[in-house]
Design a protein around this motif. Structure first.
Motif, PDB file in Angstrom:
ATOM      1  N   ALA A   1       0.805  -1.227   0.000  1.00 20.93           N
ATOM      2  CA  ALA A   1       0.000   0.000   0.000  1.00 20.93           C
ATOM      3  C   ALA A   1       0.833   1.270   0.000  1.00 20.93           C
ATOM      4  CB  ALA A   1      -0.931   0.007   1.210  1.00 20.93           C
ATOM      5  N   TRP A   2       2.131   1.163   0.314  1.00 18.00           N
ATOM      6  CA  TRP A   2       2.969   2.352   0.408  1.00 18.00           C
ATOM      7  C   TRP A   2       4.371   2.044  -0.123  1.00 18.00           C
ATOM      8  CZ3 TRP A   2       0.864   0.229   5.046  1.00 18.00           C
ATOM      9  CH2 TRP A   2      -0.338   0.816   5.451  1.00 18.00           C
ATOM     10  N   PHE A   3       5.101   3.098  -0.319  1.00 13.43           N
ATOM     11  CA  PHE A   3       6.533   3.001  -0.582  1.00 13.43           C
ATOM     12  C   PHE A   3       7.261   3.831   0.458  1.00 13.43           C
ATOM     13  CE2 PHE A   3       4.865   2.472  -4.986  1.00 13.43           C
ATOM     14  CZ  PHE A   3       5.350   1.194  -5.209  1.00 13.43           C
ATOM     15  N   ASP A   4       8.347   3.287   0.979  1.00 13.30           N
ATOM     16  CA  ASP A   4       9.252   4.060   1.820  1.00 13.30           C
ATOM     17  C   ASP A   4      10.377   4.591   0.927  1.00 13.30           C
ATOM     18  OD1 ASP A   4       7.914   3.882   4.172  1.00 13.30           O
ATOM     19  OD2 ASP A   4       9.193   2.333   5.060  1.00 13.30           O
ATOM     20  N   VAL A   5      10.446   5.902   0.821  1.00 14.33           N
ATOM     21  CA  VAL A   5      11.476   6.539  -0.001  1.00 14.33           C
ATOM     22  C   VAL A   5      12.635   6.912   0.913  1.00 14.33           C
ATOM     23  CG1 VAL A   5      12.006   8.435  -1.557  1.00 14.33           C
ATOM     24  CG2 VAL A   5       9.724   7.400  -1.591  1.00 14.33           C
ATOM     25  N   VAL A   6      13.759   6.272   0.681  1.00 17.75           N
ATOM     26  CA  VAL A   6      14.942   6.456   1.523  1.00 17.75           C
ATOM     27  C   VAL A   6      15.852   7.494   0.876  1.00 17.75           C
ATOM     28  CG1 VAL A   6      16.887   5.326   2.648  1.00 17.75           C
ATOM     29  CG2 VAL A   6      14.769   4.035   2.202  1.00 17.75           C
ATOM     30  N   GLY A   7      16.104   8.567   1.596  1.00 17.32           N
ATOM     31  CA  GLY A   7      16.935   9.637   1.063  1.00 17.32           C
ATOM     32  C   GLY A   7      18.062  10.010   2.000  1.00 17.32           C
ATOM     33  N   ARG A   8      19.066  10.681   1.432  1.00 13.18           N
ATOM     34  CA  ARG A   8      20.193  11.158   2.233  1.00 13.18           C
ATOM     35  C   ARG A   8      20.321  12.659   2.014  1.00 13.18           C
ATOM     36  NH1 ARG A   8      24.926   7.718   1.073  1.00 13.18           N
ATOM     37  NH2 ARG A   8      24.936   8.805  -0.929  1.00 13.18           N
ATOM     38  N   GLY A   9      20.282  13.404   3.104  1.00 13.61           N
ATOM     39  CA  GLY A   9      20.349  14.850   3.018  1.00 13.61           C
ATOM     40  C   GLY A   9      21.762  15.375   2.964  1.00 13.61           C
ATOM     41  N   ALA A  10      21.875  16.708   2.917  1.00 15.39           N
ATOM     42  CA  ALA A  10      23.181  17.342   2.821  1.00 15.39           C
ATOM     43  C   ALA A  10      24.047  17.047   4.037  1.00 15.39           C
ATOM     44  CB  ALA A  10      23.010  18.853   2.657  1.00 15.39           C
ATOM     45  N   ASP A  11      23.411  16.771   5.198  1.00 14.49           N
ATOM     46  CA  ASP A  11      24.165  16.474   6.414  1.00 14.49           C
ATOM     47  C   ASP A  11      24.615  15.019   6.488  1.00 14.49           C
ATOM     48  OD1 ASP A  11      21.743  15.233   6.796  1.00 14.49           O
ATOM     49  OD2 ASP A  11      21.187  16.356   8.606  1.00 14.49           O
ATOM     50  N   GLY A  12      24.277  14.233   5.451  1.00 17.77           N
ATOM     51  CA  GLY A  12      24.687  12.832   5.408  1.00 17.77           C
ATOM     52  C   GLY A  12      23.753  11.885   6.125  1.00 17.77           C
ATOM     53  N   ARG A  13      22.736  12.417   6.782  1.00 20.97           N
ATOM     54  CA  ARG A  13      21.810  11.558   7.519  1.00 20.97           C
ATOM     55  C   ARG A  13      20.788  10.937   6.574  1.00 20.97           C
ATOM     56  NH1 ARG A  13      19.216  14.004  12.724  1.00 20.97           N
ATOM     57  NH2 ARG A  13      18.327  15.450  11.186  1.00 20.97           N
ATOM     58  N   THR A  14      20.368   9.722   6.899  1.00 22.11           N
ATOM     59  CA  THR A  14      19.353   9.017   6.121  1.00 22.11           C
ATOM     60  C   THR A  14      17.968   9.354   6.664  1.00 22.11           C
ATOM     61  OG1 THR A  14      20.866   7.200   5.613  1.00 22.11           O
ATOM     62  CG2 THR A  14      18.508   6.759   5.391  1.00 22.11           C
ATOM     63  N   VAL A  15      17.068   9.682   5.754  1.00 17.68           N
ATOM     64  CA  VAL A  15      15.696  10.027   6.124  1.00 17.68           C
ATOM     65  C   VAL A  15      14.744   9.152   5.313  1.00 17.68           C
ATOM     66  CG1 VAL A  15      13.965  11.858   6.255  1.00 17.68           C
ATOM     67  CG2 VAL A  15      16.382  12.414   6.585  1.00 17.68           C
ATOM     68  N   VAL A  16      13.751   8.582   5.989  1.00 13.96           N
ATOM     69  CA  VAL A  16      12.761   7.727   5.331  1.00 13.96           C
ATOM     70  C   VAL A  16      11.408   8.433   5.360  1.00 13.96           C
ATOM     71  CG1 VAL A  16      11.599   5.488   5.315  1.00 13.96           C
ATOM     72  CG2 VAL A  16      14.005   5.647   6.009  1.00 13.96           C
ATOM     73  N   ARG A  17      10.795   8.540   4.177  1.00 16.55           N
ATOM     74  CA  ARG A  17       9.461   9.137   4.075  1.00 16.55           C
ATOM     75  C   ARG A  17       8.537   8.141   3.400  1.00 16.55           C
ATOM     76  NH1 ARG A  17      13.132  13.155   2.832  1.00 16.55           N
ATOM     77  NH2 ARG A  17      13.105  15.004   4.175  1.00 16.55           N
ATOM     78  N   ARG A  18       7.321   8.044   3.902  1.00 20.51           N
ATOM     79  CA  ARG A  18       6.354   7.075   3.384  1.00 20.51           C
ATOM     80  C   ARG A  18       5.351   7.774   2.472  1.00 20.51           C
ATOM     81  NH1 ARG A  18       4.398   2.315   7.176  1.00 20.51           N
ATOM     82  NH2 ARG A  18       6.629   1.941   6.766  1.00 20.51           N
TER      83      ARG A  18
END
Length: 444
Positions: free
Chosen positions: A148-165
């Protein structure tokens, strides 16, 4: 700090990957919808862009280069002529509306149109997280068993990984430079997408350019030849291409109808052999062709130099580059004249590959999620008329494509011509699918 919220309680109706003109147009369509809709009908949207700010083909923003598409085919006008995101509204805000009209042209400077895009992007920057590189798109299964969803895994300028659904993702990652096999890039060998900053660096550094080669026969190649010729006043500039001469672009009114929104319907509903025929018939509107005005200007330059007895502009036609060797002082480029097979080794300082672009492989970006996408007999991704990828059950989450759909939607799918219309179609599809899901799964 991330501009877009994330966390287990935040679910987006759509997350866009990439923020060029296509997803910018979608962001505007969604923002305009939300401004008029009630709270229950709004769509939660976000966009992730790996660049630190908006940018579109910056390396080819030659000072006097003009657009090849009418300003009326901007981000909104064909969908909503009353939108205040139009190019005309941009001109009014910049104080240049009357001045532009006095030019009596449909084709603005490319640098000006880029400024328009930046102006529009700034107005929806609350929907965008720049300096955010998408690493993966991971399917998420609901308690009921469907994806039902996708988790979009991204990396920001600070190098941290962020997951958005998100319930849906829209891929608009643009095209990537196409290079001949075994090309080795260097400070002297580069794709024309880097032309302007590379030339600026050479001029600023005082590096002598005695001879420059440009490989390619399309608009970008011709523009690169002209730009190098005037940027390095003492250099010989050689255009290398397999044709006998540059081919003029077919921008006649009837042929240009292949870029009309209605043409997308015709193409989409045609059988495969008709699709191939339409594409082949109308390649001359966009591929490996040059504006007649630029062809005539280059010819005039070539003839003038013959009269003057010093030919800096050379057309190495019916030719191919067979070998490139880098020496301590520059390049040794072997050019073969195809009719005879005769080869000539040219000493050069730079070689520009104006060899076009190709669609990016979505499988590399989607990862495991790519296995959910259905494909046709020729291994092309199956895409609906609403730009939504066909997926195998039990998938209810959606994948939309902006670009990479020439096989289903025709020659305009990677161009600006139908961008405004396509954004509205995707917005409407999102609303339709959400309404259908609500009917099928009413609240208890």
């Amino acid at each position: 700090m991330n501009a877009l919220p994330s966390g287990p309680d935040v679910v987006y109706d759509i997350l866009g990957v990439g923020f060029g003109p296509s997803n910018l147009a979608l962001a505007i369509a969604l923002d305009e919808h939300n401004a008029k809709a009630g709270a229950a009908d709004r769509l939660r949207a976000g966009f992730l862009e790996r660049q630190p700010s908006f940018g579109w083909h910056r390396g080819m923003l030659i000072d006097d280069a003009t657009m090849q598409v009418s300003f009326l085919k901007d981000l909104v006008t064909l969908r909503d002529p009353c939108s205040d995101y139009s190019f005309l509204c941009y001109l009014r805000e910049r104080g240049r509306l009357v001045d532009f009209l006095n030019q009596k042209t449909l084709f603005p400077l490319r640098a000006e149109f880029h400024d328009y895009l930046e102006w529009a992007a700034a107005r929806v920057d609350h929907l965008v997280d720049y300096s955010s590189e998408v690493l993966a798109v991971e399917p998420v299964t609901s308690p009921g068993g469907e994806i039902a969803w996708f988790d979009v895994v991204g990396r920001g300028a600070d190098g941290r990984t962020v997951v958005r659904r998100a319930r849906n993702v829209c891929l608009a990652v643009g095209m990537e430079p196409h290079l001949p096999p075994d090309t080795v890039l260097s400070d002297r060998v580069f794709h024309n997408s880097e032309l302007v900053p590379r030339v600026a660096a050479l001029v600023a550094g005082g590096s002598p350019v005695r001879r420059a080669l440009v490989l390619g026969a399309g608009q970008s190649a011709a523009e690169a030849v002209e730009y190098l010729h005037r940027s390095f006043g003492d250099a010989e500039v050689c255009a290398v291409f397999a044709k006998y001469g540059f081919t003029p672009a077919d921008d006649s009114p009837f042929a240009n109808r292949i870029f009309d929104p209605e043409a997308v319907d015709v193409y989409f509903n045609s059988p495969p052999h008709v699709k191939r025929s339409l594409f082949d018939y109308h390649r001359g509107t966009n591929y490996s062709v040059v504006d007649m005005e630029l062809i005539e200007a280059l010819y005039a330059t070539s003839y003038r130099e013959k009269v003057q007895g010093r030919e800096r502009l050379r057309m190495l036609n019916v030719s191919r580059i067979r070998d490139v060797r880098e020496t301590g002082e520059g390049l040794e480029v072997t050019v073969e004249y195809l009719p005879t097979g005769e080869r000539e080794v040219l000493a050069a300082d730079i070689l520009v590959h104006a060899t076009g672009y190709r669609s990016r492989d979505i499988s590399a970006l989607l990862g495991e999620a790519a296995k959910l996408c259905l494909r046709d007999e020729e291994d092309g991704v199956r895409v609906g008329r609403d730009h939504r990828v066909a997926v195998a059950p039990p998938v209810t989450a959606g994948v939309y494509l902006q670009g990479g759909t020439e096989h289903t939607h025709g020659i305009s799918s990677t161009l600006l011509s139908t961008t405004a219309i396509r954004a509205g179609e995707i917005r409407d599809s999102l609303l339709t699918h959400r309404a259908t899901a609500a009917v099928l799964s009413p609240p208890r």
